[in-house]
Design an enzyme around this catalytic site. Sequence first.
Site, PDB file in Angstrom:
ATOM      1  N   LYS A 148      20.954  15.483  14.183  1.00  0.00           N
ATOM      2  CA  LYS A 148      20.990  16.612  15.126  1.00  0.00           C
ATOM      3  C   LYS A 148      21.496  16.155  16.497  1.00  0.00           C
ATOM      4  O   LYS A 148      22.287  16.835  17.135  1.00  0.00           O
ATOM      5  CB  LYS A 148      19.585  17.223  15.293  1.00  0.00           C
ATOM      6  CG  LYS A 148      19.064  17.898  14.031  1.00  0.00           C
ATOM      7  CD  LYS A 148      17.804  18.708  14.299  1.00  0.00           C
ATOM      8  CE  LYS A 148      16.610  17.859  14.693  1.00  0.00           C
ATOM      9  NZ  LYS A 148      16.102  16.997  13.604  1.00  0.00           N
ATOM     10  N   ARG A 198      10.499  24.672  14.913  1.00  0.00           N
ATOM     11  CA  ARG A 198      10.214  23.918  13.688  1.00  0.00           C
ATOM     12  C   ARG A 198       9.083  24.531  12.888  1.00  0.00           C
ATOM     13  O   ARG A 198       8.701  23.992  11.850  1.00  0.00           O
ATOM     14  CB  ARG A 198       9.824  22.475  14.031  1.00  0.00           C
ATOM     15  CG  ARG A 198      10.978  21.690  14.547  1.00  0.00           C
ATOM     16  CD  ARG A 198      10.685  20.208  14.508  1.00  0.00           C
ATOM     17  NE  ARG A 198      11.603  19.548  15.402  1.00  0.00           N
ATOM     18  CZ  ARG A 198      11.908  18.273  15.348  1.00  0.00           C
ATOM     19  NH1 ARG A 198      11.360  17.494  14.470  1.00  0.00           N
ATOM     20  NH2 ARG A 198      12.754  17.776  16.206  1.00  0.00           N
ATOM     21  N   ARG A 241      17.853   2.786  13.164  1.00  0.00           N
ATOM     22  CA  ARG A 241      18.015   3.353  14.511  1.00  0.00           C
ATOM     23  C   ARG A 241      17.130   2.605  15.520  1.00  0.00           C
ATOM     24  O   ARG A 241      15.946   2.447  15.320  1.00  0.00           O
ATOM     25  CB  ARG A 241      17.621   4.834  14.468  1.00  0.00           C
ATOM     26  CG  ARG A 241      17.704   5.519  15.808  1.00  0.00           C
ATOM     27  CD  ARG A 241      17.741   6.998  15.664  1.00  0.00           C
ATOM     28  NE  ARG A 241      16.495   7.588  15.220  1.00  0.00           N
ATOM     29  CZ  ARG A 241      16.314   8.907  15.086  1.00  0.00           C
ATOM     30  NH1 ARG A 241      17.298   9.741  15.360  1.00  0.00           N
ATOM     31  NH2 ARG A 241      15.161   9.380  14.683  1.00  0.00           N
ATOM     32  N   ARG A 254      11.736   3.216  17.556  1.00  0.00           N
ATOM     33  CA  ARG A 254      10.784   4.268  17.901  1.00  0.00           C
ATOM     34  C   ARG A 254       9.601   4.180  16.942  1.00  0.00           C
ATOM     35  O   ARG A 254       9.796   3.949  15.760  1.00  0.00           O
ATOM     36  CB  ARG A 254      11.459   5.646  17.735  1.00  0.00           C
ATOM     37  CG  ARG A 254      12.232   6.092  18.931  1.00  0.00           C
ATOM     38  CD  ARG A 254      13.080   7.326  18.708  1.00  0.00           C
ATOM     39  NE  ARG A 254      12.526   8.393  17.891  1.00  0.00           N
ATOM     40  CZ  ARG A 254      13.137   9.564  17.680  1.00  0.00           C
ATOM     41  NH1 ARG A 254      14.325   9.804  18.242  1.00  0.00           N
ATOM     42  NH2 ARG A 254      12.613  10.489  16.930  1.00  0.00           N
ATOM     43  N   ARG A 310       6.975  12.486   8.758  1.00  0.00           N
ATOM     44  CA  ARG A 310       7.894  13.456   9.362  1.00  0.00           C
ATOM     45  C   ARG A 310       8.618  14.267   8.293  1.00  0.00           C
ATOM     46  O   ARG A 310       8.843  15.466   8.453  1.00  0.00           O
ATOM     47  CB  ARG A 310       8.923  12.733  10.246  1.00  0.00           C
ATOM     48  CG  ARG A 310       8.322  12.258  11.560  1.00  0.00           C
ATOM     49  CD  ARG A 310       9.152  11.146  12.148  1.00  0.00           C
ATOM     50  NE  ARG A 310      10.393  11.608  12.739  1.00  0.00           N
ATOM     51  CZ  ARG A 310      11.420  10.808  12.987  1.00  0.00           C
ATOM     52  NH1 ARG A 310      11.374   9.536  12.659  1.00  0.00           N
ATOM     53  NH2 ARG A 310      12.508  11.289  13.541  1.00  0.00           N
TER      54      ARG A 310
HETATM   55  P1  ADP Z   1      13.566  14.047  14.747  1.00  0.00           P
HETATM   56  O1  ADP Z   1      14.310  15.312  14.559  1.00  0.00           O
HETATM   57  O2  ADP Z   1      14.368  12.863  14.379  1.00  0.00           O
HETATM   58  O3  ADP Z   1      12.171  14.106  14.192  1.00  0.00           O
HETATM   59  P2  ADP Z   1      13.114  14.603  17.543  1.00  0.00           P
HETATM   60  O4  ADP Z   1      13.577  13.695  18.617  1.00  0.00           O
HETATM   61  O5  ADP Z   1      13.737  15.953  17.440  1.00  0.00           O
HETATM   62  O6  ADP Z   1      13.299  13.750  16.243  1.00  0.00           O
HETATM   63  O7  ADP Z   1      11.524  14.823  17.635  1.00  0.00           O
HETATM   64  C1  ADP Z   1      10.642  13.736  17.765  1.00  0.00           C
HETATM   65  C2  ADP Z   1       9.203  14.220  17.608  1.00  0.00           C
HETATM   66  O8  ADP Z   1       8.901  15.161  18.648  1.00  0.00           O
HETATM   67  C3  ADP Z   1       8.881  14.959  16.332  1.00  0.00           C
HETATM   68  O9  ADP Z   1       8.569  14.066  15.260  1.00  0.00           O
HETATM   69  C4  ADP Z   1       7.664  15.772  16.747  1.00  0.00           C
HETATM   70  O10 ADP Z   1       6.485  14.970  16.809  1.00  0.00           O
HETATM   71  C5  ADP Z   1       8.024  16.165  18.167  1.00  0.00           C
HETATM   72  N1  ADP Z   1       8.731  17.474  18.211  1.00  0.00           N
HETATM   73  C6  ADP Z   1      10.037  17.691  18.553  1.00  0.00           C
HETATM   74  N2  ADP Z   1      10.347  18.996  18.480  1.00  0.00           N
HETATM   75  C7  ADP Z   1       9.209  19.629  18.077  1.00  0.00           C
HETATM   76  C8  ADP Z   1       8.876  20.987  17.795  1.00  0.00           C
HETATM   77  N3  ADP Z   1       9.770  21.967  17.913  1.00  0.00           N
HETATM   78  N4  ADP Z   1       7.599  21.257  17.390  1.00  0.00           N
HETATM   79  C9  ADP Z   1       6.673  20.290  17.265  1.00  0.00           C
HETATM   80  N5  ADP Z   1       6.921  18.988  17.501  1.00  0.00           N
HETATM   81  C10 ADP Z   1       8.170  18.658  17.909  1.00  0.00           C
END
Ligand code: ADP
Length: 236
Positions: free
Chosen positions: A29, A103, A137, A170, A181
């Site tokens: 993304k 999400r 990563r 990370r 996840r």
């Molecule tokens: P990825 O898509 O690789 O999981 P992100 O950088 O988008 O990584 O998100 C990292 C973390 O931030 C997620 O695993 C979650 O814990 C939190 N997060 C991000 N966006 C949301 C969301 N819309 N709702 C709930 N938690 C979120």
Amino acid sequence: MLQLGKAWRPVSLVRCKTTLIMGPPGGGKGTISKKLIKDFNFHHISTGDLLRTQVRLGTPQGLKAKSYMESGDLVPDELIIDMVLSKVEDISSSRVLLDGFPRTRVQAEALDKKKQVEIAINLAVPNEEIVRRTSSRWIHPGSGRTYAYDYNPPKEEGKDDETGESLIQRDDDKPAAVKARLQEYDNQTLPLLDYYKEKGCLRQFDGSDNPDLVAKDRRSDAIYASLKPFMQGSLG
Ligand code: ADP
């Protein structure tokens, strides 16, 4: 013939276009968003970046989010909804790209009350590829710069290109968290694809139109080769 100046264009032609970028964790993304911002001048809101900034700054929201993020769980809906919607309201740009939000169904319904989603892009990437990508990563914790050893490796192994400081993995890219996840994604986020499909705004991309790039492990490039012309057609 009377020419209508720009100021007279009907409001409906200049209304805000909200685009979502969805897909499994580590599915590209961020990479695709960067390309969309460059080519289409989007105002970008990434919830992962917003949350990581709050964690780094040690704000109350960051302290609350930290443990969820480290273990690969979604942060509570009310925390993320307030954070994103307050940003969305402030934006004057007519093109907004929401990366990583919504999400959950609750988040999607909260967004619907504020903005109309024009396009929901889903990046369809197989789980085996996600596990491989996330394990390669690495990030520079000070700036958030991200490297992937198989895609854009740092000039010197384990070091940030600009500062020479050490890179770290990370916490949520460690194997147990990646598993969590993916589970959260399947349970909470996948059902949203039907939600947007029913609204008629879902577009899925898996790179299969460009199998040569997929075979070279460049799925994000393969996806973007189809996504870019689609966006050109949609945004005008
Ligand atoms: P990825 O898509 O690789 O999981 P992100 O950088 O988008 O990584 O998100 C990292 C973390 O931030 C997620 O695993 C979650 O814990 C939190 N997060 C991000 N966006 C949301 C969301 N819309 N709702 C709930 N938690 C979120």
